[in-house]
Design an enzyme around this catalytic site. Structure first.
Site, PDB file in Angstrom:
ATOM      1  N   GLU A 254       0.811  -1.216   0.000  1.00 45.10           N
ATOM      2  CA  GLU A 254       0.000   0.000   0.000  1.00 45.10           C
ATOM      3  C   GLU A 254       0.849   1.273   0.000  1.00 45.10           C
ATOM      4  O   GLU A 254       0.408   2.314  -0.476  1.00 45.10           O
ATOM      5  CB  GLU A 254      -0.962   0.006   1.187  1.00 45.10           C
ATOM      6  CG  GLU A 254      -2.104  -1.013   1.066  1.00 45.10           C
ATOM      7  CD  GLU A 254      -1.727  -2.404   1.558  1.00 45.10           C
ATOM      8  OE1 GLU A 254      -0.540  -2.642   1.879  1.00 45.10           O
ATOM      9  OE2 GLU A 254      -2.638  -3.259   1.630  1.00 45.10           O
TER      10      GLU A 254
ATOM     11  N   PHE B  29     -11.362  -7.484  14.031  1.00 46.33           N
ATOM     12  CA  PHE B  29     -10.313  -7.959  13.128  1.00 46.33           C
ATOM     13  C   PHE B  29      -9.943  -6.867  12.120  1.00 46.33           C
ATOM     14  O   PHE B  29     -10.799  -6.289  11.476  1.00 46.33           O
ATOM     15  CB  PHE B  29     -10.789  -9.214  12.383  1.00 46.33           C
ATOM     16  CG  PHE B  29      -9.780  -9.709  11.389  1.00 46.33           C
ATOM     17  CD1 PHE B  29      -8.542 -10.186  11.816  1.00 46.33           C
ATOM     18  CD2 PHE B  29     -10.039  -9.676  10.029  1.00 46.33           C
ATOM     19  CE1 PHE B  29      -7.591 -10.623  10.900  1.00 46.33           C
ATOM     20  CE2 PHE B  29      -9.094 -10.116   9.108  1.00 46.33           C
ATOM     21  CZ  PHE B  29      -7.873 -10.593   9.541  1.00 46.33           C
ATOM     22  N   GLN B  30      -8.667  -6.596  12.008  1.00 43.54           N
ATOM     23  CA  GLN B  30      -8.136  -5.568  11.108  1.00 43.54           C
ATOM     24  C   GLN B  30      -8.753  -4.200  11.348  1.00 43.54           C
ATOM     25  O   GLN B  30      -8.926  -3.412  10.423  1.00 43.54           O
ATOM     26  CB  GLN B  30      -8.273  -5.991   9.641  1.00 43.54           C
ATOM     27  CG  GLN B  30      -7.401  -7.213   9.345  1.00 43.54           C
ATOM     28  CD  GLN B  30      -7.142  -7.439   7.878  1.00 43.54           C
ATOM     29  OE1 GLN B  30      -8.007  -7.185   7.051  1.00 43.54           O
ATOM     30  NE2 GLN B  30      -5.958  -7.943   7.557  1.00 43.54           N
TER      31      GLN B  30
END
Ligand SMILES: Cc1cc2nc3c(=O)[nH]c(=O)nc-3n(C[C@H](O)[C@H](O)[C@H](O)COP(=O)(O)OP(=O)(O)OC[C@H]3O[C@@H](n4cnc5c(N)ncnc54)[C@H](O)[C@@H]3O)c2cc1C
Ligand SMILES: Cc1ncc(C[n+]2csc(CCOP(=O)(O)OP(=O)(O)O)c2C)c(N)n1
Lengths: 584, 189
Positions: free
Chosen positions: A52, A114-115
């Site tokens: 990214e 999560f994340q």
């Protein structure tokens, strides 16, 4: 009543309505609905990067080389945190990019889901503005606002964090012209009274200098055209920051080269001794000013900048003009002509005589060799062999970057993409990818150091996938050269951790990526090797093995004045005092 | 007794001013910042001050226009004139900011702060605390046989002075709102 769409459809529609043709991105759970919509259409091309950070720098390269904003799409958590360096880079260099990030669904925010990461919290200080959109009905409006903020006033990065449930929910689409208005309204026209004061200074200047910067590039091609008019009609000398290279042509008669820490002797001496300084879209960065209390002590300073916070931040100026370069220059030139287009030509001629004397020092001279390729020589040959092409250059960060600024000439703006403010190693490879996407037929070269190259070299895989013929021109000194230079000059030649050890074989590396590798270590073979690189239709990794211990000069050591410049190795012993070592 | 360890400060205003003396060349300014009341706006403003190393002496915020969702932030800050100019420019360029006013230079302005002061004491001290509260026009908003909570409004120096007087009498807790400020006269911002 406008059509109802899902949030993900709104994202894609809003991007289309903003004229976006390319998105750099990387998928993940929290952006899957948007990827689904991208899949179903053909107007927007998605470029799959390999990291990214690469997406952010590619978007920067796209933006800087086109003047249009760059767009990236990343998933929540690690996707967003990986983009942070690129956002910070864009903030420091005033590059308009729009980052769309996925977020965990609204009902899980704050749950350590999560994340999940507090993306707007993390990116608040490294964006111009950011938004967490919790309601699909606001999504289209926010996206349009984000484009406005990124591209108006002082450009910069923005981020829109979009929870997954917001991407699924339905809401009416809002067109760009119906987006809610923001308080943000930057001033773009200069104050006529200030412009008159500036014109008077120009008319009476005896030792003038135009100090131009990245703001001229930001303002668009018209600003560069006006800058050239002003310089050529007044006969005033022009220097530029690292960020402004190309606004005034390197072949122009007023050109003094870059100024600052590694700028030319003539540019820095002229800055120091001038009586009128016309700063156009530059921000008196510490690489420029050196010791601020000794910075151009005898001059009246005009400062044109769109951001009021840039004015009087580091250096107090006499005539501040808040506005967009292209508007202010147009008004300034018009008034100056109306009043008779006067200058003190005889005095300015004397000034040029002085400047030519400084120029005769030939500050960029170096000792060439017929055994080892000197990095400066490699760039001179690259310049000679590419000068007739419309060429785009990106760089990494280090000595090679400074040599590229010194030895490559730029005739037009938007041809030079480099990480100036943040100095991000790893910028160049992905930036070259972004530039090549925007200019598929142009020659795009990334001038790199071997250490920087390795920071984001995974993007070579992107280049190969999309058949982007980017040329990676690595000046391989097997050293973290810029660090080594500082250690030599400031830290008693203790070369702590500044080797590039266990380097890969770059030719084999190229082959492993599926592109062409070239290695050259003999000055006699260099021209042919460069031609081979230029003639190859696909991406190339060029391993140019150069002198390991070359230093980059001239150099104004941190904390010194412009007229205390180091010109070469002989002059450096004991030149930097301990006090200078605390500065960066 | 003196739970809050309040020291008598050296002061440019009065013997009771507990605020730290200004450094050489620094000034104290009261800024009024009109912002869009969007999520995170306060974090943005505070982040600007901490990220750039500016001082905040006090900061108050509340929505003042519920229809158009505008909040007014009042910040008391200190710095050299050049730093103050930077602070104003940095605030003004933030996307959700409508307007920045320097009430110290645009003034004259009225500055007021509210404090709740808890004092626990009996006997002579209790009588003295009550007497002093009348001198300061404080209201008693809670009382037990061995304590008072006073509500006091005024310039920050007045609150400093009151708090200092309460210290030897049994000061337990102080809650202060920080300064709210507005220009004098008929004109608005
Ligand atoms: C290793 C290294 C060495 C370096 N050495 C040097 C060096 O020797 N010389 C050098 O010059 N730099 C050097 N730099 C770069 C330096 O750190 C700064 O990034 C650079 O000097 C800033 O350039 P600038 O002043 O043009 O400002 P930018 O960062 O380009 O800022 C542009 C300014 O223009 C304004 N602006 C933007 N848009 C407009 C508009 N439309 N109208 C009006 N104003 C506008 C902005 O508000 C801002 O104030 C070096 C960097 C690295 C990494
Ligand atoms: C991400 C990052 N980490 C560290 C640095 C500090 N740094 C500046 S230049 C440099 C060395 C760069 O080496 P190389 O890419 O080989 O270029 P050279 O200076 O040898 O031309 C380092 C480590 C940086 N600018 N960016």
């Amino acid at each position: 009543m406008s059509r109802e769409m899902t949030g993900a459809q709104i994202v894609v529609q809003a991007l289309k309505d903003q004229g976006v043709d390319t998105v750099f991105g990387y998928p993940g759970g929290a952006v899957l609905p948007i990827y689904d919509e991208l899949f179903k259409q053909n107007d927007i091309r998605h470029i799959l990067v390999r990291h990214e950070q690469g997406a952010a720098h590619a978007a920067e390269g796209y933006a800087r080389s086109t003047g249009r904003p760059g767009v990236l799409l990343v998933t929540s958590g690690p996707g967003a945190t990986n983009a942070v360096t690129g956002l910070t880079d864009a903030l420091m260099d005033s590059i308009p990019i729009i980052c769309l990030s996925g977020q965990v669904p609204t009902f899980l925010i704050g749950n350590d889901a999560f994340q999940e990461a507090d993306t707007v919290g993390i990116t608040r200080p490294c964006t111009k503005h950011n938004w967490l959109v919790k309601d699909t009905a606001r999504l289209a409006g926010v996206i349009h606002q984000a484009f406005y903020v990124a591209t108006h006033g002082r450009p910069g990065p923005v981020l829109i964090d979009i929870p997954k449930d917001v991407q699924f929910a339905m809401a009416p689409y809002v067109k760009p012209d119906k987006a809610p208005r923001l308080p943000y309204a930057p001033r773009v026209k200069g104050d006529p009274e200030r412009i008159r004061e500036a014109v008077e200074l120009i008319e009476n200047a005896q030792r003038p200098i135009i100090y131009s910067g990245g703001g001229v590039v930001n303002s668009g091609p018209e600003a560069s055209r006006l800058l050239r008019e002003l310089a050529d009609e007044t006969g005033f000398p022009v220097t530029s920051t690292l960020m402004g290279l190309g606004c005034y042509p390197a072949s122009g008669k007023g050109w003094l080269g870059m100024l600052g820490m590694h700028g030319t002797f003539e540019a820095n001496m002229a800055m120091h001794d001038c009586d009128v300084m016309i700063c156009i879209g530059a921000r008196f960065d510490d690489r420029i000013t050196g010791r601020t209390d000794a910075f151009s002590p005898g001059s009246k300073k005009i400062h044109i900048d769109i951001d009021p916070s840039s004015i009087n931040k580091n250096i107090l100026v006499d005539v501040p003009i808040v506005g967009d370069v292209k508007n202010v220059l147009a008004d300034m030139i018009a008034l100056w002509r109306e009043r008779g287009a006067r200058t003190r030509a005889d005095r300015v001629d004397n000034w040029w005589r002085q400047i030519k004397e400084w120029r005769s020092v030939q500050c960029l001279r170096y000792r060439n060799s017929d055994k080892i390729i000197k990095p400066q020589y490699a760039l001179q040959r690259l310049q000679a062999l590419t000068a007739d092409r419309d060429r785009y250059v990106t760089t990494e960060v280090g000595q090679h970057q400074m040599w590229a600024a010194q030895f490559l000439g730029f005739e037009e703006p938007n041809r030079w993409m480099t990480s100036g403010g943040l100095g991000t190693m790893g910028y160049g490879v992905p930036a070259s990818v972004g530039v090549q996407i925007a200019h598929p037929d142009a020659l795009v070269i990334n001038v790199a150091g071997e250490a920087s190259f390795m920071m984001n070299m995974q993007e070579m895989s992107t280049a190969v996938q999309y058949r982007l013929p980017v040329k990676q021109f690595i000046l391989n000194n097997e050293r973290l050269g810029m660090v080594r230079q500082w250690q030599q000059l400031l830290h008693g030649e203790r070369y702590s951790a500044s080797w590039s050890e266990a380097l890969p074989d770059f030719v084999k590396l190229a082959e492993a990526f599926g592109c062409k590798g070239i290695r050259c270590d003999d000055p006699a073979d260099l021209d042919d090797a460069i031609r081979e690189m230029l003639d190859h239709p696909g991406p190339v990794i060029f391993d140019c093995v150069v002198e390991k211990h070359e230093n980059c000069f001239p150099m104004i050591p941190s904390g010194k004045a412009h007229n205390e410049m180091l010109l070469g190795d002989a002059a450096t012993e004991g030149a930097i005092e301990a006090g200078g070592a605390v500065l960066v | 007794m003196n739970a809050l360890r309040i020291k008598r400060g050296s002061s440019s205003h009065s013997a009771y001013n507990l605020r730290p003396a200004l450094k050489e060349g620094e000034e104290r300014r009261t800024l009024a910042v009109l912002v869009e009341n969007e999520a995170g706006v306060l974090a943005r403003v505070i982040g600007l001050f901490s990220g750039r190393g500016y001082n905040i002496e006090s900061l108050t915020v509340a929505e003042t226009d519920h229809v158009s969702h505008r909040s007014r932030i009042t910040i008391v800050t200190t710095g050299t004139p050049a730093v103050i100019e930077q602070i104003k420019a940095q605030l003004a360029r933030m996307v959700p900011v409508y307007d920045v006013h320097d009430l110290t230079t645009e003034g004259p302005a009225v500055e007021r702060e509210m404090a709740l002061v808890k004092v626990a004491c009996t006997g002579e001290a209790r009588v003295e605390a009550l007497r002093l509260s009348q001198v300061f026009r404080a209201n008693v908003v809670d009382t037990t046989l061995e304590s008072f909570v006073f509500e006091l409004t005024g310039a920050p120096e007045k609150i400093d002075a009151f708090v200092e007087l309460m210290a030897p009498l049994g000061l337990v807790d102080v809650a202060r709102t920080g300064v709210a400020a507005i220009t004098r006269g008929p004109k608005g911002m």
